[in-house]
Design a protein around this motif. Structure first.
Motif, mmCIF file in Angstrom:
data_model
loop_
_atom_site.group_PDB
_atom_site.id
_atom_site.type_symbol
_atom_site.label_atom_id
_atom_site.label_comp_id
_atom_site.label_asym_id
_atom_site.label_seq_id
_atom_site.Cartn_x
_atom_site.Cartn_y
_atom_site.Cartn_z
ATOM 1 N N THR A 31 -35.306 2.479 89.889
ATOM 2 C CA THR A 31 -35.451 3.699 90.691
ATOM 3 C C THR A 31 -34.378 4.711 90.325
ATOM 4 O O THR A 31 -34.662 5.887 90.045
ATOM 5 N N TYR A 107 -36.577 14.254 95.839
ATOM 6 C CA TYR A 107 -37.276 12.975 95.806
ATOM 7 C C TYR A 107 -37.397 12.374 97.206
ATOM 8 O O TYR A 107 -36.604 12.642 98.104
ATOM 9 N N VAL A 109 -38.583 8.563 98.635
ATOM 10 C CA VAL A 109 -38.901 7.221 98.150
ATOM 11 C C VAL A 109 -39.378 6.300 99.276
ATOM 12 O O VAL A 109 -39.314 6.625 100.459
ATOM 13 N N VAL A 140 -40.557 14.065 93.387
ATOM 14 C CA VAL A 140 -40.966 12.692 93.113
ATOM 15 C C VAL A 140 -41.246 11.977 94.429
ATOM 16 O O VAL A 140 -40.425 12.006 95.352
ATOM 17 N N GLU A 142 -42.611 8.201 96.037
ATOM 18 C CA GLU A 142 -43.005 6.793 95.930
ATOM 19 C C GLU A 142 -43.810 6.455 97.182
ATOM 20 O O GLU A 142 -43.340 6.649 98.303
ATOM 21 N N ARG A 221 -48.130 9.900 86.910
ATOM 22 C CA ARG A 221 -48.265 8.900 87.991
ATOM 23 C C ARG A 221 -48.239 7.515 87.356
ATOM 24 O O ARG A 221 -48.997 7.246 86.421
ATOM 25 N N ASP A 224 -45.180 1.898 89.048
ATOM 26 C CA ASP A 224 -43.849 1.565 89.555
ATOM 27 C C ASP A 224 -42.819 2.440 88.861
ATOM 28 O O ASP A 224 -43.155 3.321 88.066
ATOM 29 N N TRP A 225 -41.542 2.169 89.139
ATOM 30 C CA TRP A 225 -40.470 3.002 88.585
ATOM 31 C C TRP A 225 -40.210 2.734 87.115
ATOM 32 O O TRP A 225 -39.555 3.539 86.447
ATOM 33 N N HIS A 237 -47.494 3.664 94.016
ATOM 34 C CA HIS A 237 -47.378 4.540 92.849
ATOM 35 C C HIS A 237 -46.129 5.401 92.963
ATOM 36 O O HIS A 237 -45.604 5.630 94.066
ATOM 37 N N VAL A 238 -45.662 5.863 91.815
ATOM 38 C CA VAL A 238 -44.583 6.841 91.727
ATOM 39 C C VAL A 238 -45.200 8.078 91.078
ATOM 40 O O VAL A 238 -45.593 8.041 89.913
#
Length: 247
Positions: A31, A107, A109, A140, A142, A221, A224-225, A237-238
Motif C-alpha cells: 500500500t 487517497y 483506503v 486513489v 481502495e 484499476r 490489489d496494491w 479493487h484499488v
C-alpha cells in the motif's frame, strides 16, 4: 450508528494491531509503496486518516502527508506516533472539509468511502478530492466488491471470516445498497463482544460515474496494491482516478 459514535476512544485503542491484520507487512508494505510512487514527489492528503496506519509510514518515506479525520479519539491515537508538525490533521468529514494547500495525491483506503451512507455524500467526497488536487493529480480508492452473488433468495447475510476468536458477517439491505458489518470477538471466557458498522456499498461502475461527475478519468484499476488483475472474482479493487492535466 453515527460514525463519530462508532470511532470512539475504545475503538481507537482497539484499531492498532502492529504487525498483524491491516498492519501486517505484506498488507501495509505494498500500500505504502504504491502510494509513494503515485505521489510523484508531491504532497499527499489522506481522507479519514484514522490512527495513521498508512500516513505514518508514508511520511517516513519522505512524502508530506496531511489528513482529514472525523474522529477526535482516532487523531489522539495518531498523535502518539507523529506530532502536528509532522502530519497535520484537520478535524471534519471527508465529503466537505477542506485542507489548506493543494496536493498531487488524495487517497482513501480500506473501504472507508463506504462509511458515507448516501450516494450524494459519496459524490461530494469525489468533488472534495478534486478541489484539493493539482492538474494531473490522482485520487486513489481502495474498496471491496459487494458479495451479492453469495446471497440466495431470502438470505440477507454473508459470513466473510471465521477464526477461533472472531466471526465477521455482513447483513445486506439491497434496496438501499446498505450493509452492516458485524464483528463478534471472543475471549478466553467464551464471552463475545459485538461491534457493528454501517456502510453504503458501491459497484465499480457506479464509482466510475461518481468520478466522472467530479471531473476525473479512470487511470487504472487492479485487484490489489501489488497490481494484480481485477477480475470478476476479485473481492476488492484499488482504483486510480486522475484530474486531466492542463493542456
Amino acid at each position: 450508528m453515527r460514525q463519530e459514535k462508532i470511532w470512539d476512544a475504545d475503538a481507537a485503542q482497539r484499531y492498532d494491531t502492529p504487525g498483524t491484520g491491516m498492519f501486517a507487512p505484506d498488507t501495509l508494505g505494498p500500500t505504502v509503496d504504491r502510494l509513494a510512487h503515485l505521489a510523484e514527489d508531491g504532497a499527499a492528503l489522506e481522507f479519514a486518516i484514522g490512527t495513521g496506519r498508512v500516513a505514518v509510514p508514508l511520511a517516513e518515506r519522505g512524502v508530506p502527508v496531511t489528513g482529514i479525520e472525523l474522529s477526535v479519539p482516532m487523531v489522539e491515537q495518531l498523535r502518539t506516533k507523529a506530532d502536528e508538525a509532522t502530519i497535520p490533521v484537520i478535524i471534519g468529514d471527508m465529503a466537505t472539509t477542506v485542507a489548506p494547500g493543494t496536493y498531487s495525491l488524495v487517497y482513501l483506503v480500506y473501504n472507508t468511502i463506504s462509511n458515507l451512507l448516501t450516494q450524494a455524500e459519496q459524490v461530494e467526497c469525489f468533488r472534495n478530492a478534486a478541489r484539493h488536487l493539482t492538474p494531473g493529480g490522482r485520487f486513489v480508492i481502495e474498496l471491496w466488491v459487494p458479495e451479492l452473488r453469495k446471497l440466495p433468495p431470502g438470505q440477507k447475510a454473508t459470513v466473510w471470516r471465521t477464526d477461533s476468536d472472531y466471526i465477521g458477517l455482513d447483513t445486506y439491505d439491497v434496496l438501499r445498497q446498505h450493509v452492516v458489518s458485524h464483528h463478534f470477538r471472543y475471549d478466553e471466557t467464551e464471552q463475545a463482544r459485538l461491534y457493528r458498522s454501517p456502510h453504503r456499498y458501491i459497484w465499480p461502475a457506479e464509482l466510475d460515474l461518481m468520478a466522472q461527475l467530479a471531473g476525473f478519468e479512470l487511470e487504472s484499476r487492479h485487484g490489489d496494491w501489488t497490481g494484480a488483475d481485477f477480475t470478476a472474482e476479485s473481492r476488492s479493487h484499488v482504483s486510480v482516478y486522475r484530474v486531466p492535466p492542463t493542456p
